[in-house]
Design an enzyme around this catalytic site. Structure first.
Site, PDB file in Angstrom:
ATOM      1  N   ASP A 108      -8.952  -4.009  -6.114  1.00 50.80           N
ATOM      2  CA  ASP A 108      -8.443  -3.338  -4.909  1.00 50.80           C
ATOM      3  C   ASP A 108      -9.173  -2.015  -4.717  1.00 50.80           C
ATOM      4  O   ASP A 108      -9.118  -1.145  -5.584  1.00 50.80           O
ATOM      5  CB  ASP A 108      -6.941  -3.089  -5.069  1.00 50.80           C
ATOM      6  CG  ASP A 108      -6.270  -2.642  -3.774  1.00 50.80           C
ATOM      7  OD1 ASP A 108      -6.906  -1.904  -2.989  1.00 50.80           O
ATOM      8  OD2 ASP A 108      -5.104  -3.003  -3.562  1.00 50.80           O
ATOM      9  N   HIS A 129      -7.431  -5.734  -0.810  1.00 50.88           N
ATOM     10  CA  HIS A 129      -6.314  -4.790  -0.801  1.00 50.88           C
ATOM     11  C   HIS A 129      -5.007  -5.545  -0.582  1.00 50.88           C
ATOM     12  O   HIS A 129      -4.806  -6.127   0.483  1.00 50.88           O
ATOM     13  CB  HIS A 129      -6.540  -3.757   0.302  1.00 50.88           C
ATOM     14  CG  HIS A 129      -5.490  -2.701   0.378  1.00 50.88           C
ATOM     15  ND1 HIS A 129      -4.990  -2.065  -0.728  1.00 50.88           N
ATOM     16  CD2 HIS A 129      -4.840  -2.157   1.445  1.00 50.88           C
ATOM     17  CE1 HIS A 129      -4.089  -1.177  -0.352  1.00 50.88           C
ATOM     18  NE2 HIS A 129      -3.971  -1.226   0.951  1.00 50.88           N
ATOM     19  N   SER A 134       0.828  -1.201   0.000  1.00 49.07           N
ATOM     20  CA  SER A 134       0.000   0.000   0.000  1.00 49.07           C
ATOM     21  C   SER A 134       0.874   1.267   0.000  1.00 49.07           C
ATOM     22  O   SER A 134       1.677   1.454  -0.917  1.00 49.07           O
ATOM     23  CB  SER A 134      -0.940  -0.065   1.216  1.00 49.07           C
ATOM     24  OG  SER A 134      -2.015   0.809   1.080  1.00 49.07           O
TER      25      SER A 134
END
Length: 521
Positions: free
Chosen positions: A463, A491, A236
């Site tokens: 995502d 995610h 991320s």
């Protein structure tokens, strides 16, 4: 944990108005070491334990010996020292917390892991969830190292409110109708007061928690761990930190995996709109799955279910529910609860429970999910500073808006693109980082990392937080970027999706081989 996204690029100056500190810096993502000769005298270079040449003023940091102590089953903890201001290493130092799980087999080197955020703790990730962070093949071949970036967790950290102050900042509902002058003024004051508390309780560190500084810390950690090149797994926001490192030090890129990638060239508005669309699409995927089961809270088709979710939000916006602990659940906390459960399909059952309870007038499940998102414990304490660090880092990483701009028009565009999520996405408050006490000067630009070894970029088609298009863009930007696509929901993908993704990542880390083309896992 990304919601508002991150930004990349250079910072030309920071100003902390609350304490009157002005720091001039010039640090560009130029793909080479920054030349500070025009700002500071060039001291004599000295060698580090890894054989590198560094300036005399950086030598004490790069040659430090880490003292490791046992801190759990098969874990060791340590603390590294880093300059507060990389452009003036004599101005003070900060601490960086580390945890290490030593390789159980034939060791290749160290593997540093960042879970994202910005603001998430890498120390906690490795200490509490090692198997979730990396698979067994990597545990065998690497010393897996979790670290808390500057401003985060157990490192020198951003400090703003106590628990009661956090509750007031996060759960107080502004007076007036959403979008009215009264509502905007109250929302803006909330953010401004939050920033003022951070400046008062954090001090000058608040001006030095940007990602470029964290990427330079990453190079320091690489060196003191004894590695000539960086092996790194970033999830991320951690992909932006890793890409920033590659842009600064392309010749020191070892094996980098960037999973759930962020596009460093996307503007603040583009990030906000893309994430609103991402969560809207994830909510539709949840709804389709939900309506295939007999116990789904919604009837009809996906569009009818989405309309009911939106109607619940409007109802809570007009008349919030009160939880058993006295906190109110309005549309914003309701949205936070939805987002918290959309990060992974494994959490969709909790989302159904939350919708069921809200329909019955019960706010507690929504508060439970929102508390999970914010790191709030059942006793009202907060288990980390992720929310404070999130705001502080983003407000240095993002360029300030050029004037007020047409926020209402931009909000309308987001609502049109995400009609259920969009009205509560918070892009029309008129506040934001312009009200933050630390003024950063960042730019949004591509990162190429010319000359770097191959870098693996992973994107998940469904995502919600880091949309797939960002991974495609980053892989194209990086001169040596190699894209691995996971066709699914959730995610991030490594160690959380399928063997195709896991094999690509682990073969790359262990053997240095990358797929000849996107395997489309």
């Amino acid at each position: 944990m990304i919601r508002n996204g991150t930004a990349g690029g250079a910072r030309a100056r920071r100003r902390i108005g609350a304490v009157g500190i002005v720091a001039a810096v010039a640090l560009l993502l130029s793909g080479c070491f920054p030349d500070l000769g025009g700002l500071f005298p060039k001291p004599e270079a000295t060698s580090t334990p890894t054989g590198e040449q560094v300036s005399a003023e950086l030598q004490p940091f790069y040659s430090q010996i880490l003292g490791w102590k046992a801190c759990g089953e098969k874990l060791e903890c340590s603390t590294a020292k880093a300059p507060l201001d990389w452009d003036d290493p004599s101005a003070g130092e900060i601490e960086l917390a580390l945890v290490r799980h030593r390789a159980t087999g034939d060791r290749i080197g160290s593997l540093l892991v960042n879970p994202g955020g910005p603001g998430a703790s890498g120390v906690d990730l490795i200490a509490d969830s090692l198997d979730f962070a990396v698979g067994q093949p990597l545990q065998e071949r690497f010393d897996v190292v979790g670290f808390d970036p500057r401003g985060v967790g157990k490192s020198s950290s951003v400090v703003c409110y106590d628990a009661a102050g956090m509750d007031e900042a996060l759960f107080t509902i502004p007076p007036g109708k959403r979008g009215s002058a009264e509502w905007i003024a109250a929302s803006s004051k909330n953010f401004e007061d939050f920033g003022a508390a951070c400046a008062e309780n954090t001090g000058e560190l608040l001006g030095y928690v940007d990602t470029v500084s964290a990427a330079r810390d990453l190079d320091l950690l690489r060196a003191v761990l004894g590695d000539t090149k960086l092996n790194y797994l970033g999830y991320s926001y951690g992909t932006f930190l890793g890409a920033t490192f590659a842009g600064l030090y392309p010749e020191k890129v070892g094996r980098l995996v960037l999973d759930g990638a962020i596009d460093p060239a996307a503007s603040e508005f583009e990030v906000s709109k893309a994430q609103a669309i991402g969560f809207e699409q994830a909510l539709r995927a949840y709804m389709a799955d939900c309506q295939s089961s007999a116990d789904c809270p919604f009837s009809g088709d996906v569009d009818a279910g989405m309309a009911e979710v939106g109607a619940l939000a409007a109802s809570l916006d007009a008349s919030p529910l009160r939880g058993s602990d006295g906190r109110l659940v309005g549309a914003d906390t309701y949205l936070t609860a939805i987002i918290a459960a959309l990060y992974s399909p494994d959490s969709w059952s909790y989302l159904s429970q939350m919708f069921d309870s809200v329909m019955l007038g019960d706010a507690d499940m929504a508060l439970t999910l929102a508390d999970f998102y914010y790191g709030r414990n059942p006793d009202g304490t907060y288990n980390d500073n992720s929310t404070e660090a999130f705001r502080a880092i983003n407000c240095l990483d993002y360029p300030l808006r050029d004037g007020a701009g047409d926020l209402q028009a931009e909000a309308a565009e987001i609502i049109a693109a995400a009609p259920v999520i969009g009205p509560y996405w918070g892009y029309d408050t008129g506040g934001g980082c312009e009200l933050w006490p630390v003024q950063g000067d960042a730019t949004r630009e591509q990162i190429h990392a010319e000359g770097a070894a191959p870098i693996l970029v992973i994107g998940t088609t469904g995502d919600p937080a880091t949309p797939y298009d960002w991974a495609v863009s980053l892989a194209e930007q990086l001169d040596s970027g190699v894209l691995v696509s996971y066709e699914g929901e959730g995610h991030t993908a490594y160690n959380k999706s399928n063997a195709c993704v896991n094999d690509a990542v682990e073969q790359y880390f262990i053997d240095g081989t990358v797929p000849a083309s996107d395997p489309k896992c």
